[in-house]
Design a protein around this motif. Sequence first.
Motif, PDB file in Angstrom:
ATOM      1  N   SER A   1       0.859  -1.188   0.000  1.00 51.14           N
ATOM      2  CA  SER A   1       0.000   0.000   0.000  1.00 51.14           C
ATOM      3  C   SER A   1       0.889   1.230   0.000  1.00 51.14           C
ATOM      4  N   VAL A   2       0.353   2.349  -0.473  1.00 52.70           N
ATOM      5  CA  VAL A   2       1.161   3.568  -0.569  1.00 52.70           C
ATOM      6  C   VAL A   2       0.493   4.694   0.215  1.00 52.70           C
ATOM      7  N   GLY A   3       1.318   5.654   0.613  1.00 59.68           N
ATOM      8  CA  GLY A   3       0.809   6.861   1.262  1.00 59.68           C
ATOM      9  C   GLY A   3       0.206   6.636   2.632  1.00 59.68           C
ATOM     10  N   LYS A   4       0.699   5.668   3.356  1.00 56.91           N
ATOM     11  CA  LYS A   4       0.143   5.414   4.688  1.00 56.91           C
ATOM     12  C   LYS A   4       0.997   6.103   5.754  1.00 56.91           C
ATOM     13  N   THR A   5       0.439   6.243   6.926  1.00 55.36           N
ATOM     14  CA  THR A   5       1.250   6.731   8.038  1.00 55.36           C
ATOM     15  C   THR A   5       1.940   5.542   8.677  1.00 55.36           C
TER      16      THR A   5
END
Length: 681
Positions: free
Chosen positions: A67-71
């Motif tokens: 997954s991308v752009g996660k915290t």
Amino acid sequence: MPEQKQSVDELKNQSPQAEKNPCVSILLPLPFKDTYDYLVPASLPLIPGMIVTVEFGQRHLNGVVWSVGKTPDVPVSKLKYISGIVEGFSLSPENLEFLKWVSSYTMSPLGTILKMMMSVPEVFTPLKRPAPQRIFPAPDPSFNPPLLEPQQIEAVAFLKSQFSRGYSVTLLDGVTGSGKTEVYLEALKECFLKKQQILILLPQISLAPQIAQRFERRFGVSPTLWHSSLTKAQRRESWKQIHSGQAQAIIGARSSLFLPYANLGMIVVDEEHDPAYKQEEGVIYQARDLAVARAYLEKISCLLASATPSLETLYNCESEKYQRIQLKSRYGVAEIPAIQIIDLRQLSARKEKKYWISAPLATHLKETIAAGEQALIYLNRRGYAPLTLCGSCGTKLQCPYCSAWLVNHLKHGKFICHHCGHNVSVSKTCQECGAEESWVCCGPGVERIAEELAERFPSFRTTIISSDIIEDADAMAQIAEKIHNHDIDIIIGTQMIAKGHHFPNLTLVGIIDADLGLSGGDLRASEKTYQALHQVAGRAGREEKTGHVYLQTYAPEHPVLMSLLSGDRETFIAQEMESRERGDMPPFTRLASLIFSSRHREAVELTAQTFARNAPRSQDILVLGPSPAPLAVVRGKYRWRMLVQTPRTISIQSVIHQWMKQVKIPTNVKVKIDIDPYSFL
DNA sequence: AGCACGCCGACT
DNA sequence: GTCGGCGTGCTC
């Protein structure tokens, strides 16, 4: 790779504050259920499925962008940058969905399933010098269209009509020789017209050459085979071409389900009832069921073919989850030859010299050979004798690492454990009491039958077909040729012989022990025995020569044997279905087996018992055990097992998942979960 | 899975 | 004194 790494380094320096750079989670091909977070330069667009190289501990690994752009869920200070992108590879959303599905169904870590998909890690590292590219030409739909009979044309038309529905499952139920293969090959044509890939799953790869040959005759190109004994280079090339979509037709065993297909159009599961589809090692799964799941996720057709469909599949047909089409025999002959029973109880009453081949069977054998025909003696037991004991002190030869007897193998001159492979040379003296030449062999194996034949009928030319003797496809092909040339009169075979090969001059099948397999911890014992004996019986005669089958048994009234005798499969299925329903067994309920194992005897027992005490208290959920597994020790590890049963309406996985969260399992005890267990050993 | 760290037994 | 056994724990 060096230049890729450099480019990442350059990019991240352009945006020096790490906080500005996004975080991606990466799934690694290691046995972890969770992903690991990495930083990535803001200007590098990553999307799920891409393959990246990362530093993980001391190692460099290829993983997949999850997954991308996660915290990140760890302090940013702990995060590393990805080292590079592996260009030219990516796992499609369908492949990722399948990965997730298998992980949650089998309750195995995501990373473990990814490892199965990235089964050729070398593809991601460029070769030092370019290898000659193999060509994977497209199958030609109009190369050699067959002449089909009306019922086949009808079946093909039905299958074609299914393509427009997206996901569908069809059972192609047809006896041997009814032309199932032609039907499904013809249906596959539609996929090739649309430039889609197809997968033909086989229970064992020894069946592949025949199917491949028929495929080639039909479509003018050879399909891509996938199995465990390919060379590195072959794997590498095939994996790449399956990933790129260049390889359109794939024939393979279980593991080919995990290949990274680019655009799959159809899956065929041939011999769908075959127990070999059940993988028992590592990740435990039923390949037929996963094939259906994959078809569902890819929104494509799945075809299950069999002459003796499994109860599960028939159940799904009845409940209209699957479609069903039937093919009748083309030759108008009975599906299997006449079967007769040899009642060993009556024979043993007479005090004749004890042979494994009874007098009536011996007589039929002699007649068959005299008539210039061939015979098959079937006994699904490798080696000489399943159990050996010392006649002087009574010690039974047992594997030191497993609770199993050592099997005497004359071929190797060894006593071998069939569970772990441990072996010792056959010695003259008993280790326990020092007696010489005191071994007493109990029960027959194929080698012992061969010995008996050599003794009683020295002129008959015999051969054993078992995995000890026939070690690869070449050896099998050689033996098959000898049989075709009539250099062999009698084949003595294990289940290895039950499938695939057809010998036109073979007219007699003798089954040494029809009761073998009817007892023991297996809920499908009856069904499996029925299928195995049916399949073996089918080896006798066909087309113009009539065959005869003789079943030696101590239990002639057993329903399995009765229905084989009468040729009445429907009644057998109905009975078996009813008995499963009465016993609250699958397919009417769900079952899972939990196997606890450890080198520490007390630790397993304690863990299993603690686990059982914390069982969910619901009247829907039944927990049996724990008890020491029937094979209590395997490879020096103690094993306890437990069975869980739930109604079909609830997810047995979530029941187990909740349960496991409540109980702490010590690190020295391993728990294996077998969803839909077949063998209870 | 691999690899490091750590704590106890038999050896140049 | 050290080499090495494998038990435990960690890897973004």
